[in-house]
Design a protein around this motif. Sequence first.
Motif, short mmCIF file in Angstrom:
data_model
loop_
_atom_site.label_atom_id
_atom_site.label_comp_id
_atom_site.label_asym_id
_atom_site.label_seq_id
_atom_site.Cartn_x
_atom_site.Cartn_y
_atom_site.Cartn_z
N TYR A 191 1.42 -0.48 5.81
CA TYR A 191 2.85 -0.32 5.86
C TYR A 191 3.18 1.03 6.47
O TYR A 191 2.32 1.88 6.64
CB TYR A 191 3.46 -0.46 4.47
N GLU A 210 5.28 4.64 6.72
CA GLU A 210 5.97 5.65 5.93
C GLU A 210 6.75 6.54 6.89
O GLU A 210 6.27 6.89 7.95
CB GLU A 210 4.98 6.51 5.16
N ARG A 226 -2.87 7.58 2.15
CA ARG A 226 -1.44 7.41 1.85
C ARG A 226 -0.84 6.20 2.54
O ARG A 226 0.23 5.71 2.15
CB ARG A 226 -0.68 8.66 2.26
N TYR A 227 -1.50 5.68 3.59
CA TYR A 227 -0.95 4.55 4.33
C TYR A 227 -1.54 3.21 3.91
O TYR A 227 -1.39 2.22 4.61
CB TYR A 227 -1.17 4.76 5.83
N LYS A 261 -1.96 0.37 0.61
CA LYS A 261 -1.33 -0.01 -0.66
C LYS A 261 -2.31 0.06 -1.82
O LYS A 261 -1.89 0.28 -2.96
CB LYS A 261 -0.76 -1.42 -0.54
N THR A 262 -3.60 -0.15 -1.54
CA THR A 262 -4.58 -0.13 -2.62
C THR A 262 -5.79 0.70 -2.20
O THR A 262 -6.07 0.88 -1.01
CB THR A 262 -5.07 -1.55 -2.96
N TRP A 315 -8.11 0.81 1.43
CA TRP A 315 -8.50 2.07 2.10
C TRP A 315 -10.02 2.17 2.23
O TRP A 315 -10.55 2.47 3.30
CB TRP A 315 -7.95 3.25 1.30
N HIS A 329 -3.47 5.38 -6.24
CA HIS A 329 -3.49 3.92 -6.16
C HIS A 329 -3.81 3.39 -7.56
O HIS A 329 -4.67 3.94 -8.25
CB HIS A 329 -4.55 3.44 -5.17
#
Length: 759
Positions: free
Chosen positions: A1, A3, A237-238, A240-241, A245, A705
């Motif tokens: 997603y 930011e 940071r980019y 979701k979990t 990552w 997370h």
Amino acid sequence: YNEYKSYLRMSTDECGFGDYNVTVVNNFTIPARDGIQLAARIYIPDKLSSGKFSATFDFFNTIEDKTELVTTKPRHNANRKTYPTIVECVPYYKDEFTATRDYSRHNWFCSHGFVCLRLEMRGSGASEGLYFGEYLPQEQKDLEDVMRFIQSQKWSNSKIGMYGKSWGGFNSLQMAFHQNSSSLLSDRLLTTAVSLYSTDDRYNHDIHYQNGVVVGSEMLPWSAQMFVWNARPPPPRYFKTFKAWESEWLHRLNNASQSWLAGWLEHQHEDDIFWKHGSIKEDYGKIDIPFLIIGGLEDGYKTSQYRMSKKLNNRCKFLFGSWGHQWPDESIFGPRLYFLKLCKEWFTSHLANDDELVNTTNVWPRVQMFVRDSFRARDLKKFDAPGKMIKYNHVENANKRAVLEEMEDMLISNEKFGVYYFDKNRIRKDPPSNKKEKVLLKSHVYQGYSPGSYASFERDTDLAYDQRLALDSSLTYYSSELKEDLYMVGDSTLFAGVHSTTWERIYIHVKVCDVFPDGGATLVSRCIYHLSKDRKYFKVPDDSTPSNVQHPYSRIYPLKMSLASHCFKPGHRVALSIAPSAFPYMWPSCSKDEVYFLPGNSYFVFEKILSSYAEKNVVSHPPPKPLLKIQKELILPSKSEIRETIRDGTFRTELHNDGGCQYLPELGVRFHEISCLSYETDTDVTYGKVQVDSTYTMSFDKFTHSDSSTPHYDVEIHTNQIMSGGYDTYDLDETLDIKLGGEPFWSKKWACKIPRHDL
């Protein structure tokens, strides 16, 4: 997603900011043709919350979390609807390593009415995908996709410029080249570019090979730098979990973590497409857009950039300062200049909307060259380099091009060029009487002493210090003390008479130095060459090679030196040294062939200018204004150190560099890099060994997370690379070890032997 994030604005008046407010979209993704999402930070010259301007950038109107950067000046051109774009594309991690420089520069450009897009190459930083080396066709295709995206936006005036130094300078030249090649790119999208510290010839003038010789002090260290950087994780940071990552990071490590060193060593010849693809020298005519090309006298790419000034179209301009591989407004090798304003004028002249376009750069001199007066390298860290910036019209000197490339029966020094002949350890202006002398060239470890870095980042370990030890260990010829200023500016060539009966693998290293009255010596110009059978040479007139031998024993090679821009002062001497070794700069030949220098059949010719020309053509540039600074905490300062040891006939030099530990609060990242680069050989340079041991630590905070038990994401990357070998092979050993949260996370080793062909 995605930011979206805007930075808080410091006072901007003293930084020279323009009239536009700036909004920063911290991470926006653009799809490539194969579906890979390429990450970029976008700088927008408007307040998105302003109803008047929101229609222009409705692509971003759904953003809820945004903070505008407000200038202190009144706005102008309030009805403007379209904007030009400046693109920078490098694989160096926008959310960490380059965040400081990006913040200072792209915000500034944006405040003057440019959309700025800082693109991360696929497989690096926050971009998806994998990448496997430098300047591959995929890189140009991705840039084409991004430029198409830009031109499709209603805020774009369809004019795109590129900007960058080193990698970002290389790929701008390559985009301009390949957009005229239908086999790779289908659209002409790039309008202009500012290219710093770049090359036209990736084989002969880069940090891998030079003129058929491995650059021992640069090839492995550059590989090691990218080896550790490419192992860094994407910014968590980019994602979701934690699992997402971790999965993306492992995908990169499992498929694209091996260093590039073996690939470079497997391609040992300049006619290999591996090197040709990124080399615009294959057809200079394909560069048909204007370029501003900037070089530094302490940077190795200056020679190729000077060559481009004689080859590229007449809309291109060239500027050479005293700098190393650093920005012209930050270099400690000064004098510094207002680089951002220079770029703004260039981009405005070529990218502005048609109704606003006024080209003010067409009156700039073709070449502006800083000419340094005699200086000691150690003083560059303390004071600006002495000298002056001049406008230099080498077109006036076009009639002497052949003199630098073809043999002449007799040369007489004049105001266009100078010439030195060799006779009894002296260089002089008159031809020698004895043309029969042969001098055996013997290797010695000190011939390569203190070579300096090819791409100097201006650390203590990057400088080529006092050269007297190297001169004393080489075959060196000295001029008499100079009576007046001698301006050696431009190209130079040593026509070197060389004798060998085998010609299997003959390396030669040539240096020109400025010798002070006390004996101290400063490096001015140099070259390294593999004198192979197929390299251009001239036959010595009285060569005694038997008629049944195909190749002559005695030859005269035209050895082109690196760009010189130097004023030797009265009382100083010119020194020219010839040596068969220069480790670590020149990888050892490991050959037992005997090679002789023929002073009576050799001469050195160089471009020069008169003192009156230099004084009459001085140009000035305003000093830089302060750069806008990102919020940063310096936890540990940077430091560097050189250590030298001699033990049991082994000579070892260690260059310790600690980049310091920094924390960027707004990005929530801390990073620290430490490396030790070592060179090892013996007295007669019968082998070479280069090793780099690096440790890179990162820590991410300000987010968690829900599926992670590692709240700060502490990362430690350790790499070790060794390149060694003798006559037959290059031997490589490489390891990569990664810890996450203090626990082993990923590890791998590589080892191979690569045959030396005739290199």
